[in-house]
Design an enzyme around this catalytic site. Structure first.
Site, PDB file in Angstrom:
ATOM      1  N   ASP A 211      10.198 -29.411 -89.204  1.00  0.00           N
ATOM      2  CA  ASP A 211      10.395 -27.894 -89.637  1.00  0.00           C
ATOM      3  C   ASP A 211      10.929 -27.217 -88.751  1.00  0.00           C
ATOM      4  OD1 ASP A 211       9.151 -25.997 -91.616  1.00  0.00           O
ATOM      5  OD2 ASP A 211       8.715 -25.219 -89.864  1.00  0.00           O
ATOM      6  N   GLU A 264      14.715 -30.769 -90.988  1.00  0.00           N
ATOM      7  CA  GLU A 264      15.069 -29.356 -91.662  1.00  0.00           C
ATOM      8  C   GLU A 264      16.081 -28.718 -90.896  1.00  0.00           C
ATOM      9  OE1 GLU A 264      13.293 -25.351 -93.787  1.00  0.00           O
ATOM     10  OE2 GLU A 264      12.590 -26.308 -91.942  1.00  0.00           O
TER      11      GLU A 264
HETATM   12  C1  GLC Z   1      10.371 -23.934 -93.171  1.00  0.00           C
HETATM   13  C2  GLC Z   1       9.488 -24.482 -94.363  1.00  0.00           C
HETATM   14  C3  GLC Z   1       8.790 -23.048 -94.839  1.00  0.00           C
HETATM   15  C4  GLC Z   1       8.217 -22.172 -93.801  1.00  0.00           C
HETATM   16  C5  GLC Z   1       9.079 -22.041 -92.366  1.00  0.00           C
HETATM   17  C6  GLC Z   1       8.112 -21.817 -91.302  1.00  0.00           C
HETATM   18  O1  GLC Z   1      11.364 -23.399 -93.416  1.00  0.00           O
HETATM   19  O2  GLC Z   1      10.082 -25.341 -95.211  1.00  0.00           O
HETATM   20  O3  GLC Z   1       8.210 -23.002 -95.884  1.00  0.00           O
HETATM   21  O4  GLC Z   1       7.754 -21.157 -94.263  1.00  0.00           O
HETATM   22  O5  GLC Z   1       9.589 -23.414 -92.062  1.00  0.00           O
HETATM   23  O6  GLC Z   1       7.252 -22.718 -90.953  1.00  0.00           O
END
Ligand code: GLC
Length: 539
Positions: A211, A264
């Site tokens: 993440d 991500e």
């Molecule tokens: C990422 C996740 C999202 C979350 C954020 C903070 O972007 O996909 O859902 O709110 O991280 O952890």
């Protein structure tokens, strides 16, 4: 506990052409009838996922959490949130899925923890200057009495990225105040995450989704965000972040069946993005460039070309993603006049043509499934679910909505529990759903779509099956008119997508294998896609 579970004897490179299905567990299936999905619910629906043909499941965080950000506020990585089940349930789920040939990917949230994590509780109980605060970013404020935050940095969820405590100090949170940022120069933070990776790898998970992966390392001098060299932003994409992933890659590679790292990584520059995919770092990262673009031949062609070139340079497979738990559902998005996506411009009351959006979303499924690399499917997109845009204010949970003062609709609309049956209680989801389902959702239910060979679910099942044939087949564009994209995969398959209004002539072919809409006199209608077999199958 089942330490050392073998993640199957399958091919080591299974991930390079995989179809990975994203499960948002709270909204998938609710076995105990409390209105929130759970791991037992997922277990009961594994045959559905196996039949869909997916290779792996990525679970958004299932750990113990106060759910201030849908589980992205982790209080304890070694425990499952009681609403979802237990660690034993997770172990059983991982093992049962594997028996059906489906691997499991879990979500790791290294940038921050929940404010209910024991480290943060310890930090709050300690006085300013105490080492217990060093695992986070505690600072005195600016101004005469420290009344101003240490920097002007803003949170991704609106407002300042700092909150003040009663003792006068401030702490950093790039997301909600309930998600304090960790200090990655602290050895405990490094060691704990490596232990957590092993904890889940030892339970048989095949990989992790990382993440907010580019945000971990901060400039300790806390400068304001201004002009900077690449790698010089104070809290995003700093060069030091790569050391973390090199260490994680070594851990992943130390298993007999190497584990996979999925990032991500939201970065606009393709070259900065590709650095995360070097061969001693992550295996793949989400292609947000493609995902956020509108339904338009030229803009998507450009994204595909950049994507293929960037990934070729580093030897990583491209990924194709139409949505996830943060993004407006494709059916709704593609029905808008501006069908691109950005968090900044998402607003209530933006008109959409759902019928047109649904046609385009089906075509997009065929397009993305035909491209080389990894396909991600967010739960419910295989049913063609639209975004639920009219959720009552009082049921919305997303901090993105609440912290914007209600201006940003937030992400609840793509998280509404799935319909399984065409009628009955909660359309077969379970108890009264934590976010209400629209009254007409029976028409999208799995049950309704299974019976219909033209349904979006049937389309997904078939195309996922056909896609297996493509494997590493090479990719080449076929010249077409500007409203059409066409490309070949290997010798046998051609994919054609018509973005225009008028039907398009198809190139020579032996057979139409699958189409997102019925061909009209052998021509491809607008907002539709087709897979063609270029040579007769007996050759
Ligand atoms: C990422 C996740 C999202 C979350 C954020 C903070 O972007 O996909 O859902 O709110 O991280 O952890």
């Amino acid at each position: 506990m089942s330490n050392g579970v073998n993640v199957s004897s399958g091919p080591r490179n299974w991930w390079r052409n995989a179809v990975i299905y994203q499960v948002y567990p709270r909204s998938f299936a609710d076995a105990n009838g409390d209105g929130t999905g759970d791991l037992a619910g997922v277990r009961s629906r594994l045959p559905y996922l196996a039949r869909l043909g997916v290779d792996a499941l990525w679970f958004t965080p299932w750990y113990r959490s106060p759910q201030n950000d849908g589980g992205y506020d982790v209080a304890d990585y070694r425990d499952i949130d009681p609403v979802l089940g237990t660690v034993e349930d997770a172990e059983a789920l991982i093992a049962e899925a594997l028996e059906m040939g489906i691997r499991t990917i879990v979500d790791i949230v290294p940038n921050h923890v929940s404010s209910e994590h024991e480290w943060f509780a310890e930090a709050l109980a300690a006085a300013p200057g105490d080492p217990a605060r060093d695992r986070f970013w505690f600072r005195d404020g600016r101004g005469e009495s420290g009344e101003l935050p240490p920097t002007e940095w803003t949170s991704s969820f609106s407002g300042p990225a700092w909150s003040r405590l009663d003792d006068g100090q401030w702490y950093l949170h790039l997301f909600a105040p309930e998600q304090p940022d960790l200090n990655w120069s602290h050895p405990d933070v490094v060691a704990e995450h490596e232990a957590v990776l092993r904890f889940w790898y030892d339970r048989g998970v095949a990989g992790v989704r990382i993440d907010s992966a580019s945000m971990l390392v901060k400039d300790p001098d806390l400068p304001e965000v201004g002009d900077h060299e690449p790698g010089g932003h104070p809290h995003n994409d700093r060069d030091g972040v790569h050391d973390i992933y090199r260490r994680w890659r070594k851990i992943a590679d130390s298993y007999a069946q190497p584990r996979v790292l999925v990032g991500e990584v939201w970065l606009p520059e393709a070259d900065r993005f590709a650095r995360y995919l070097r061969d001693d770092e992550m295996h793949m990262a989400f292609n947000f460039d493609f995902m956020t673009r509108g339904w338009d031949a030229e803009t998507l062609r450009e994204s595909i070309e950049t994507t293929l070139a960037t990934h070729r340079d580093v030897g990583a497979p491209p990924t194709w993603v139409l949505s996830n738990h943060d993004i407006t559902r494709p059916v709704t998005r593609y029905g808008r006049r501006d069908s691109s996506f950005s968090f900044e411009t998402k607003r209530f009351g933006t008109p959409t043509d759902l019928e047109r959006g649904a046609r385009r979303a089906r075509a997009a499924a065929l397009l993305t499934a035909a491209l080389p690399g990894v396909l991600y499917v967010y739960q419910g997109d295989e049913l063609g679910l639209p975004e639920v845009e009219d959720l009552p204010a009082e049921v919305r949970e997303d901090p993105m909505h609440h912290r914007s003062g209600g201006v940003d609709p937030g992400r609840d609309g793509c998280r509404v529990p799935l319909p399984w049956t065409s009628g009955g209680k909660a359309f077969g989801f379970g108890g009264p759903p934590w976010l209400p389902q629209p009254a007409d959702w029976g028409r999208y239910a799995v049950e309704s779509q299974l019976a219909d060979p033209d349904s979006t679910l049937s389309l997904y099942r078939r195309v996922i099956g056909l896609r297996r044939e493509l494997r590493d087949a090479d990719f080449a564009w076929i010249p077409t008119d500007p409203q059409v994209l066409a490309f070949r995969r290997g010798e046998d398959l051609t994919c054609v997508v018509n973005f225009g209004d008028a039907p398009a002539a198809l190139p020579d072919h032996a057979e139409a294998l699958i189409a997102s809409a019925r061909l009209e006199d052998g021509r491809l209608p607008g907002d539709a896609a087709v897979w063609l077999r270029t040579r007769p199958s007996h050759q």
